[in-house]
Design a protein around this motif. Structure first.
Motif, PDB file in Angstrom:
ATOM      1  N   ASP A  76      -5.062   9.964  23.801  1.00 27.48           N
ATOM      2  CA  ASP A  76      -5.705  11.288  23.713  1.00 27.48           C
ATOM      3  C   ASP A  76      -6.158  11.565  22.282  1.00 27.48           C
ATOM      4  N   ALA A  77      -5.360  11.095  21.321  1.00 28.90           N
ATOM      5  CA  ALA A  77      -5.723  11.296  19.913  1.00 28.90           C
ATOM      6  C   ALA A  77      -6.962  10.468  19.563  1.00 28.90           C
ATOM      7  N   ILE A  78      -6.972   9.218  20.005  1.00 25.99           N
ATOM      8  CA  ILE A  78      -8.122   8.347  19.724  1.00 25.99           C
ATOM      9  C   ILE A  78      -9.383   8.925  20.378  1.00 25.99           C
ATOM     10  N   ALA A  79      -9.215   9.441  21.595  1.00 27.98           N
ATOM     11  CA  ALA A  79     -10.377   9.951  22.343  1.00 27.98           C
ATOM     12  C   ALA A  79     -11.014  11.159  21.657  1.00 27.98           C
ATOM     13  N   GLU A  80     -10.260  11.897  20.823  1.00 30.05           N
ATOM     14  CA  GLU A  80     -10.853  13.097  20.230  1.00 30.05           C
ATOM     15  C   GLU A  80     -11.245  12.908  18.762  1.00 30.05           C
ATOM     16  N   LYS A  81     -11.286  11.674  18.277  1.00 25.85           N
ATOM     17  CA  LYS A  81     -11.560  11.494  16.845  1.00 25.85           C
ATOM     18  C   LYS A  81     -12.979  11.912  16.454  1.00 25.85           C
ATOM     19  N   GLU A  82     -13.881  11.955  17.408  1.00 26.50           N
ATOM     20  CA  GLU A  82     -15.250  12.363  17.064  1.00 26.50           C
ATOM     21  C   GLU A  82     -15.527  13.832  17.335  1.00 26.50           C
ATOM     22  N   ILE A  83     -14.528  14.556  17.825  1.00 29.69           N
ATOM     23  CA  ILE A  83     -14.750  15.977  18.102  1.00 29.69           C
ATOM     24  C   ILE A  83     -13.787  16.888  17.358  1.00 29.69           C
ATOM     25  N   LEU A  84     -12.644  16.320  16.939  1.00 26.16           N
ATOM     26  CA  LEU A  84     -11.557  17.143  16.395  1.00 26.16           C
ATOM     27  C   LEU A  84     -11.981  18.046  15.239  1.00 26.16           C
ATOM     28  N   SER A  85     -12.548  17.439  14.194  1.00 20.93           N
ATOM     29  CA  SER A  85     -12.822  18.217  12.979  1.00 20.93           C
ATOM     30  C   SER A  85     -13.814  19.335  13.254  1.00 20.93           C
ATOM     31  N   HIS A  86     -14.787  19.093  14.148  1.00 17.98           N
ATOM     32  CA  HIS A  86     -15.821  20.094  14.444  1.00 17.98           C
ATOM     33  C   HIS A  86     -15.215  21.304  15.150  1.00 17.98           C
ATOM     34  N   GLN A  87     -14.343  21.022  16.088  1.00 18.49           N
ATOM     35  CA  GLN A  87     -13.711  22.112  16.840  1.00 18.49           C
ATOM     36  C   GLN A  87     -12.804  22.931  15.923  1.00 18.49           C
ATOM     37  N   VAL A  88     -12.082  22.244  15.042  1.00 21.69           N
ATOM     38  CA  VAL A  88     -11.138  22.962  14.183  1.00 21.69           C
ATOM     39  C   VAL A  88     -11.889  23.803  13.150  1.00 21.69           C
ATOM     40  N   TYR A  89     -12.945  23.232  12.558  1.00 19.13           N
ATOM     41  CA  TYR A  89     -13.669  24.015  11.552  1.00 19.13           C
ATOM     42  C   TYR A  89     -14.404  25.199  12.185  1.00 19.13           C
ATOM     43  N   TRP A  90     -14.950  24.995  13.366  1.00 23.24           N
ATOM     44  CA  TRP A  90     -15.625  26.111  14.056  1.00 23.24           C
ATOM     45  C   TRP A  90     -14.626  27.260  14.263  1.00 23.24           C
ATOM     46  N   THR A  91     -13.382  26.910  14.494  1.00 25.01           N
ATOM     47  CA  THR A  91     -12.326  27.919  14.669  1.00 25.01           C
ATOM     48  C   THR A  91     -12.003  28.600  13.336  1.00 25.01           C
ATOM     49  N   LEU A  92     -11.775  27.802  12.301  1.00 24.69           N
ATOM     50  CA  LEU A  92     -11.437  28.403  11.006  1.00 24.69           C
ATOM     51  C   LEU A  92     -12.597  29.253  10.488  1.00 24.69           C
ATOM     52  N   TYR A  93     -13.821  28.809  10.779  1.00 34.62           N
ATOM     53  CA  TYR A  93     -15.008  29.553  10.346  1.00 34.62           C
ATOM     54  C   TYR A  93     -14.979  30.976  10.902  1.00 34.62           C
ATOM     55  N   GLN A  94     -14.619  31.116  12.165  1.00 29.50           N
ATOM     56  CA  GLN A  94     -14.675  32.451  12.775  1.00 29.50           C
ATOM     57  C   GLN A  94     -13.390  33.254  12.590  1.00 29.50           C
ATOM     58  N   PHE A  95     -12.355  32.630  11.984  1.00 31.50           N
ATOM     59  CA  PHE A  95     -11.124  33.377  11.710  1.00 31.50           C
ATOM     60  C   PHE A  95     -10.814  33.493  10.212  1.00 31.50           C
ATOM     61  N   SER A  96     -11.720  33.078   9.340  1.00 30.22           N
ATOM     62  CA  SER A  96     -11.371  33.043   7.915  1.00 30.22           C
ATOM     63  C   SER A  96     -11.319  34.437   7.283  1.00 30.22           C
ATOM     64  N   HIS A  97     -11.753  35.482   8.022  1.00 26.90           N
ATOM     65  CA  HIS A  97     -11.560  36.845   7.509  1.00 26.90           C
ATOM     66  C   HIS A  97     -10.074  37.195   7.483  1.00 26.90           C
ATOM     67  N   ALA A  98      -9.261  36.402   8.187  1.00 27.16           N
ATOM     68  CA  ALA A  98      -7.813  36.648   8.211  1.00 27.16           C
ATOM     69  C   ALA A  98      -7.079  35.478   7.570  1.00 27.16           C
TER      70      ALA A  98
END
Lengths: 54, 501, 108
Positions: free
Chosen positions: B315-337
């Motif tokens: 499961d970890a190997i399968a998400e190596k091309e999507i992980l960073s994008h999903q996490v940054y998109w999240t931090l981007y919309q929550f960085s006001h906190a």
């Protein structure tokens, strides 16, 4: 600088001293190493051996 | 060296004569691990106290010389950009407190393990971890004079939502028994994932002009070779002592790989989005430091003992091309906190992302940034107006997707004592269901806010309780750091640098 | 498999419903809409009507998405089955329990 060797990598005190032109303790290697991968099998006065057991 | 080591560590041990051994070492049986002969523990380093202190003192001397030079020469102005420091804010808030916790628990091992060899190795590591805590604080405190986000990291580590991810990871390890801790931190964290976690931070520092961080990183990593060896010796020792230990150790590897891997999600987005000058992509780092070195090297060696790669590694190997994008998109919309800033990846950054993630970026994530670009043009900026669902185990917002479908969020649900608990992945669900009694106690930041335990019901209440000040978080462009950086670099007269005016 | 420990190991959940009084936590999953990175978590009274839940909690959250259309036709799911909420029904009457996940998808 990255050094790789298949299976087994040996650093001997003698060869390091020869290149540095001074005395060298194998423990000094700790000051130079940034990251490693493998298994440190042996570390004594004369050599450091990095090799897998199996 | 060998004789000195024997004389100065092992020979200092003694057999208790009027107290039962199990009373002296009461914590090494309840986990089910069987040890027959503690003297079989091998420590290839053969360190003694005098040799240890001599070399550690030398490492510190070298580091502090660099710190002084950098501070005196206004070195912070030579960074690529102030936004680079977001990576370091994350490091100070998220990782440095873990070093301190590691110091505490290795001190516990130095007291509680039965054998003198592992006790001494744990003692050295305990002192190392304290040194790492101190050198990291000293290094990054230099930036605290000039930039936001560095001033309240300890309290934030205990309180802020995204920092509950590394904190709860380590708390999980601290509250396990001594052998599980050895596998959790000594092996899984310090061996399996250490290069993946630390080398990207240090290379990022090196590429972005941060000489002090690079130097503390290398100084710490030089201790890491000893820590990796301790972790590897620990696992081999347990596996060789008794065959009954093998399934217990395997289950700990399965659990702690996934726990640690989830924490590295923060590193993934750091590499791909936070660094102004890129070093390598997360995908590349994952392939080199994990797939090649660990799966291709380490696990080949451990196969001898009947140990297999971690349960959810695919499961970890399968998400190596999507992980960073999903996490940054999240931090981007929550960085006001948050106590770091984020910003829209510009055209160059997006080109780099598309080149490094040809299969996923343009198709899945560029459309989101295109929509955000239109949003920005219309005077918007994507900040979420509420709280997310969190994973009960890793405590990350439930942002991860199904292993075979990057467009569908992964929702897993388990019921314990009639109560529902959601997890973000097969790995986290498996961990929850293995020890539900443990994870039902999770201090989930979102739930705690709703219970009224975090300063009050509004966002400003919670941010005040977090100790987050104006200029710590939000959007980078136009932030206090961005404004100061520009004025320091554009002005002919630099005498005001560091002042507030 | 349970926790192996040195003593009795039995602690209450830190998110159990009673900690929220007459309220409960409700998750809303914006399916097929990646704008919201994760499902939202709301605290809502069990006796809150769907109309109030929608207008007071969901809309202010969702309208941050520039494409949000409150009038769009939607499919809602709970416990794996579709349901059609009426505005005057309470969350409890709909069958929403503490920490449930409500799925929501816009019909194209």
């Amino acid at each position: 600088m990255r050094i790789t060797a298949p299976g087994r990598l040996v650093i001997t005190r003698e060869s390091v001293e020869e290149r540095l032109g001074r005395e060298w303790e194998t423990h000094e290697f700790q000051l130079a190493i940034v990251s490693y991968f493998g298994h440190i099998k042996e570390w004594d006065d004369d050599e450091i051996v990095i090799a897998w057991d199996h | 060296m060998k004789q000195r080591y024997e004389a100065l560590t092992r020979d200092l041990d003694w057999e208790p004569s009027y107290v039962a051994k199990s009373d002296v070492f009461p914590h090494t049986e309840f986990e089910g691990i069987k040890i027959h002969d503690w003297s079989k523990w091998e420590d290839p380093f053969r360190l003694t106290v005098d040799a240890y202190t001599k070399y550690q003192a030398e490492k510190d001397k070298r580091l502090y010389a660099v710190l002084d030079g950098f501070a005196q020469s206004q070195g912070h102005l030579t960074l690529t950009e102030a936004s680079y420091l977001n990576a370091m804010k994350l490091f100070l808030q998220g990782v440095t407190p873990l070093e301190y916790q590691a110091h505490r628990n290795f001190a516990y091992l130095a007291r509680h393990l039965n054998g003198p060899g592992p006790r001494f190795a744990a003692l050295c590591q305990s002192i190392d971890e304290m040194r790492h805590t101190q050198t990291e604080i000293h290094t990054l405190s230099n930036y605290n004079k000039y930039y936001g986000g560095f001033h309240n990291y300890l309290e934030q580590h205990d309180r802020v939502w995204y920092l509950s991810v590394p904190k709860s990871f380590f708390d999980d390890a601290l509250t396990a028994g001594p052998f599980e801790f050895l596998i959790a931190i000594g092996f899984s964290f310090e061996y399996l994932l250490t290069n993946l976690l630390f080398v990207p931070f240090m290379s990022g520092a090196s590429f972005n002009g941060d000489l002090p961080t690079m130097t503390f990183g290398f100084s710490a990593q030089s201790d890491e070779s000893r820590h990796m060896t301790l972790g590897l010796e620990a696992i081999k020792f347990l596996l060789e002592q008794d065959e009954a230990n093998v399934p217990i150790v395997q289950a700990w590897i399965d659990k702690w790989f996934w726990r640690g891997y989830r924490v590295t999600a923060l590193v993934a987005q750091m590499l791909d989005y936070m660094l102004p000058r890129k070093v390598m992509s997360w995908k590349e780092a994952f392939e080199l430091y994990f797939e090649e070195q660990m799966l291709g090297g380490l696990f080949q060696d451990l196969a001898f003992y009947g140990i297999t790669p971690p349960k959810h590694v695919d499961d970890a190997i399968a998400e190596k091309e999507i992980l960073s994008h999903q996490v940054y998109w999240t931090l981007y919309q929550f960085s006001h906190a948050a106590a770091f800033t984020t910003t829209f990846p510009d055209a160059d950054a997006q080109t780099w992302l598309a080149e490094n993630y040809p299969g996923t970026f343009d198709k899945l994530y560029k459309p989101l940034w295109d929509k955000e670009a239109r949003n920005l043009e219309n005077g918007g900026r994507h900040f979420v107006r509420g709280l997310p669902q969190l994973c009960q185990v890793c405590q990350i917002p439930m942002l991860f997707t199904e292993p075979d479908d990057p467009t569908t969020l992964c929702q897993r649900e388990s019921v314990h004592n009639g109560e529902k608990f959601q997890t973000c992945s097969n790995g986290c669900q498996w961990i929850f269901e293995r020890e539900p009694e443990k994870y039902v106690q999770a201090w989930l930041p979102v739930h705690q806010i709703y219970q009224g335990n975090c300063g009050g019901p509004t966002v400003p209440d919670v941010l005040a309780w977090y100790g987050i000040q104006e200029g710590d978080g939000g959007e980078y462009k136009g932030s206090v750091d961005d404004t100061n950086w520009k004025s320091w670099h554009n002005a002919a007269d630099h005498s005001h640098i560091g002042s507030e005016a | 498999m349970t926790v192996r420990s040195i003593g009795a190991y039995d602690f209450p959940s830190r998110s159990r419903q009673e900690l929220y009084g007459d309220d409960q936590l409700v998750h809303l999953w914006f399916q097929e809409n990646p704008w919201f990175c994760a499902s939202a978590c709301f605290r809502a009274p069990k006796a809150m009507t769907w109309g109030d839940f929608w207008n007071a909690l969901v809309v202010p959250f969702a309208e941050e998405d520039p494409d949000f259309d409150p009038e769009a036709r939607r499919v809602f799911t709970l416990h794996g089955a579709q349901f059609e909420p009426r505005d005057d029904q309470t969350l409890e009457e709909i069958g929403v329990e503490h920490k449930d996940v409500i799925g929501m998808r816009v019909l194209v």
